[in-house]
Design an enzyme around this catalytic site. Structure first.
Site, PDB file in Angstrom:
ATOM      1  N   ALA A   1       0.081   2.388   7.270  1.00  0.00           N
ATOM      2  CA  ALA A   1       0.103   3.897   7.882  1.00  0.00           C
ATOM      3  C   ALA A   1      -1.280   4.847   7.977  1.00  0.00           C
ATOM      4  CB  ALA A   1       0.995   4.768   7.136  1.00  0.00           C
TER       5      ALA A   1
ATOM      6  N   ASN B   1       0.817  -1.004  -0.005  1.00  0.00           N
ATOM      7  CA  ASN B   1      -0.119  -0.103   0.009  1.00  0.00           C
ATOM      8  C   ASN B   1       0.941   1.356   0.057  1.00  0.00           C
ATOM      9  OD1 ASN B   1      -1.970   1.891   0.452  1.00  0.00           O
ATOM     10  ND2 ASN B   1      -3.312   0.725   1.635  1.00  0.00           N
ATOM     11  N   ASP B   2       1.609   1.673   1.158  1.00  0.00           N
ATOM     12  CA  ASP B   2       2.195   2.607   1.240  1.00  0.00           C
ATOM     13  C   ASP B   2       3.377   2.877   0.527  1.00  0.00           C
ATOM     14  OD1 ASP B   2       0.573   3.478   3.420  1.00  0.00           O
ATOM     15  OD2 ASP B   2       1.517   2.107   4.756  1.00  0.00           O
ATOM     16  N   VAL B   3       4.010   1.745   0.179  1.00  0.00           N
ATOM     17  CA  VAL B   3       5.265   1.984  -0.891  1.00  0.00           C
ATOM     18  C   VAL B   3       4.921   2.280  -2.248  1.00  0.00           C
ATOM     19  CG1 VAL B   3       6.314   0.488   0.819  1.00  0.00           C
ATOM     20  CG2 VAL B   3       5.333  -0.555  -0.968  1.00  0.00           C
ATOM     21  N   VAL B   4       3.635   2.235  -2.677  1.00  0.00           N
ATOM     22  CA  VAL B   4       3.370   2.518  -4.105  1.00  0.00           C
ATOM     23  C   VAL B   4       2.384   3.789  -4.055  1.00  0.00           C
ATOM     24  CG1 VAL B   4       3.811  -0.045  -5.040  1.00  0.00           C
ATOM     25  CG2 VAL B   4       1.516   0.718  -3.879  1.00  0.00           C
TER      26      VAL B   4
END
Length: 484
Positions: A445, A404-407
């Site tokens: 996050a 999720n957060d890393v993309v």
């Protein structure tokens, strides 16, 4: 030569051998190709160091030997019980719980360093000022690592579901730390030049340890779940540093070298991970990252566009290139074997497939690399962020599984986002993006992901294992039709 001198010679040689094995094993852990053997080598080094410790029975006075023999018996019992629990736990723990286990082991290492410090502080000999300061530093760091790692475990395990944040918390934490340092300073001041050992004031030592343990808890409670990989790495480095300090106090080269190597490696890993999140260590430890009540996201255009798993599988079958971005959802579904089965089907159809790994994907450093290695994915298919990010713009399909957060492109475009400036995988730049998620929830996050609303993105809802099974079935169905 006397038995004592022979024992001293063997202890010295085994300490150096153990230190070499620690360093060599750690070096081999730097690559996925050699990591498994590196862990084995480092384990042998630990075994050598443990066995050498039993030789100290020959290096004491005759009067002290009966007491040491009692300790040897207790040590053997502890070794057998601890090894049994570790073997059972290591075999039983699933990949999704690996971060929790690492957090616990970090804590146990810090606790061991703190226990050594306690023995030295409550011992019968008067330490010098330098030795006392180093012992207290090791005790402080070890105790903070122990209690902080236990809180990190509780957060990862879901026992503590939300960060605990109250007004003035950081100032109170600072007071606790200053109080701990004040107690330690008073111990050094009152002991310097004294003829009585510290045993004459054990209550101050107990207060010192209690304050250090409380500070570790208070420091970790307000940190958000998305920062837990960095926190685990910090406590890993702290444990190594504490062990190194206690090795200095005990004049044990193996402990000193191993502790400093682990401390240095953990520090470098922490800095790399913090850089991958565009954060400073101070920002991780002393700010409320993920406090979304203060975050007003920019308006996100577009809508979520669900699609069927079979349709996504067929689209990838006719693509020329696919980049897969694995995340924690893949580990939670234990779907790595299914994923590699799909990859092999795509490769047999002439599709170029690669894996893109973000440094902080998952719940601990390297979790995705270990997960893919467990499924037998060849190492030459796995690429880190810097090595593959430019390839997304020429890729037909990006398949995001549980990440999720890393993309999240908000890291590039939304200055109000807590993750703004964090390097991300450029999955949104692929011609087509499929995101496999269990539901419409936010990431770890707790931030809305703008990628999911992009025109080129479709959502495939469901457990990753079930979704991948449907994709495999669809791709195989195409092969069956072609054969007919």
């Amino acid at each position: 030569m006397t038995m004592t001198s022979i024992a001293q010679l063997i202890i010295g040689a085994t300490d150096l051998a153990a230190a070499f094995l620690f360093m060599y094993g750690l070096k081999r852990m730097s690559s996925p190709v050699t990591a498994s053997s590196g862990i084995f080598v480092a384990g042998i080094g630990m075994l050598v160091a443990i066995l050498a410790s039993f030789l100290y029975v020959f290096d004491v006075t005759a009067a002290a030997r009966p007491f040491l023999m009692v300790n040897v018996g207790l040590g053997i019992v502890a070794l057998v019980v601890g090894s049994g629990i570790a073997w059972w736990g290591g075999k039983k723990v699933p990949m999704t719980a690996m971060p929790q286990m690492v957090a616990l082991y970090n804590g146990m290492g810090g606790g061991a360093a703190g226990a050594i410090a306690a023995v030295e502080l409550l011992g019968t000999k008067t330490p010098g000022a330098t030795q006392l300061v180093v012992t207290l530093l090791g005790a402080l760091i070890g105790a903070v690592s122990l209690s902080g790692s236990l809180i990190a475990w509780a957060k990862l395990e879901g026992v503590i579901k939300k960060p605990l944040r109250v007004g003035g918390q950081q100032y109170f934490n600072l007071l606790v730390l200053l109080g701990t340092l004040a107690v330690g300073g008073y111990l050094v001041y009152t002991t310097h030049g004294a003829t009585d050992p510290l045993l004459s004031a054990p209550h101050l030592i107990y207060v010192f340890f209690a304050c250090a343990l409380v500070y570790g808890i208070l420091m970790t409670l307000p940190i958000g779940g998305a920062d837990m990989p960095v926190v685990i790495s910090i406590y890993n480095a702290a444990t190594g540093l504490a062990v190194g300090f206690e090795g200095f106090v005990l004049e044990n080269p193996a402990l000193m070298i191993a502790g400093m190597v682990v401390g240095a490696a953990g520090t470098l890993l922490t800095l790399l991970m913090a850089r991958a999140m565009n954060r400073s260590i101070e920002n991780v430890l002393f700010t409320n990252f993920g406090d979304t009540s203060r975050h007003k996201p920019s308006h996100i255009k577009g809508s979520l566009k669900p699609t069927e798993a079979g349709d996504a599988g067929i689209f990838m079958r006719y693509a020329k290139s696919v980049i897969i971005v694995p995340g924690y959802g893949l580990a939670a579904a234990q779907a790595q074997q299914k994923l590699y089965e799909l990859v092999e089907l795509l490769q047999s159809a002439g599709v170029s497939v690669k894996f893109a790994i973000h440094p902080v994907a998952g719940r601990m450093p390297g979790q995705m690399d270990v997960l893919l290695a467990e499924a037998g994915v060849p190492y030459d298919l796995i690429f880190q962020l810097d090595d593959i990010n430019d390839d997304f713009k020429t890729t037909d399909v990006a398949l995001v599984i549980g990440a999720n957060d890393v993309v999240n492109p908000a890291a590039r475009t939304d200055k109000s986002s807590p993750i703004f400036g964090m390097p991300i995988l450029n999955a949104d730049q692929a011609k087509k993006v499929y995101v496999v998620k269990r539901g419409q929830g936010k990431g770890y996050a707790d931030i809305v992901n703008a990628l999911f609303y992009a025109d080129n993105c479709n959502m495939v809802y469901g457990d990753a294992a079930a979704v991948l099974s449907k994709m495999i079935e669809a791709v195989r169905g195409l092969g069956t039709k072609a054969a007919a």
